[in-house]
Scaffold this motif. Structure first.
Motif, PDB file in Angstrom:
ATOM      1  N   PRO A 160       0.974  -1.315   0.225  1.00 57.20           N
ATOM      2  CA  PRO A 160       0.542   0.287   0.018  1.00 57.20           C
ATOM      3  C   PRO A 160       0.980   1.186  -0.065  1.00 57.20           C
ATOM      4  CG  PRO A 160      -0.443  -0.936   2.619  1.00 57.20           C
ATOM      5  CD  PRO A 160       0.641  -2.166   1.233  1.00 57.20           C
ATOM      6  N   GLU A 161       1.794   0.896   0.806  1.00 56.10           N
ATOM      7  CA  GLU A 161       3.021   2.464   0.508  1.00 56.10           C
ATOM      8  C   GLU A 161       3.442   2.704  -0.495  1.00 56.10           C
ATOM      9  OE1 GLU A 161       5.552  -0.928   0.196  1.00 56.10           O
ATOM     10  OE2 GLU A 161       3.926  -1.038   1.216  1.00 56.10           O
TER      11      GLU A 161
ATOM     12  N   SER B 255       0.198   5.898  -1.487  1.00 59.23           N
ATOM     13  CA  SER B 255       0.286   6.505  -0.998  1.00 59.23           C
ATOM     14  C   SER B 255       1.261   7.374  -1.409  1.00 59.23           C
ATOM     15  CB  SER B 255       0.375   5.879   0.753  1.00 59.23           C
ATOM     16  OG  SER B 255       1.193   5.598   1.024  1.00 59.23           O
TER      17      SER B 255
ATOM     18  N   LYS C 206       4.158  14.325  -4.760  1.00 63.83           N
ATOM     19  CA  LYS C 206       4.669  12.728  -4.419  1.00 63.83           C
ATOM     20  C   LYS C 206       4.790  12.647  -6.269  1.00 63.83           C
ATOM     21  CE  LYS C 206       0.779  11.420  -1.301  1.00 63.83           C
ATOM     22  NZ  LYS C 206      -0.794  10.980  -0.966  1.00 63.83           N
TER      23      LYS C 206
END
Length: 180
Positions: free
Chosen positions: A43-44, A47, A113
């Motif tokens: 999941p990182e 994110s 990001k």
């Protein structure tokens, strides 16, 4: 582009791959990937992702898969194409500019990001032009025998530096920095 640019995430080629080097099966099938990501093993990655850039062919494959619970919230989606659709599609920005400009546009939208680069042709072009910081590969325990290779022919040599490998269930994630 590099990870030293102030406030900007990295440009990351992100893909799932069969053990024999295919990112899609015959006829661009990707259903074999879905079963391994039902429980979001890393999941990182999502994110850390702020936007995605794909070529038109990869985008069309993704659209065909959209009825298969393939939700991935990687931020705004950008598609670099020679022929944008006549009707705009909600949540997708079609770009017709130069590759470097497309990467810069999508990267700015990522809000600090990472920008994910999707698809063999798009990734190969970005790697050839020195626009990629990292390559992230999910190796899946399946042999396909045929399909879309990891990179297009003519890519040339790209030197990578491994910096991380992890396993979650049957999926192994390999990460590499692109040596520039």
């Amino acid at each position: 582009m590099s990870d030293t640019d102030a406030g900007l995430g990295k440009v990351v080629v992100n893909r799932a791959m069969s053990l024999d080097g295919f990112i899609a099966g015959p006829d661009d099938t990707m259903d074999w990937v879905i079963e391994y990501f039902k429980d979001d093993p890393f999941p990182e990655v999502m994110s850390a992702t702020g936007a995605m850039l794909a070529g038109r062919a990869t985008y069309e494959v993704g659209k065909r898969m959209s009825d298969k619970d393939t939700d991935y919230d990687g931020g705004p989606v950008f598609v670099l194409t020679h022929q944008p659709p006549d009707e705009p599609e909600q949540g997708v920005t079609f770009l017709t500019c130069d590759l470097a400009e497309a990467v810069a546009t999508a990267r700015a939208a990522a809000g600090g990001k990472n920008l994910e680069i999707l698809g063999a042709d798009m990734a190969s072009q970005c790697l050839q032009r020195g626009l990629v910081d990292e390559v992230l590969v999910y190796v899946l325990p399946v042999l396909l025998g045929d399909g879309v290779r990891f990179s297009t022919s003519g890519l040339g040599r790209i030197d990578l530096e491994p910096f991380s490998n992890r396993q979650s269930g049957p999926v192994t994630m390999l990460r590499f920095r692109v040596r520039k």
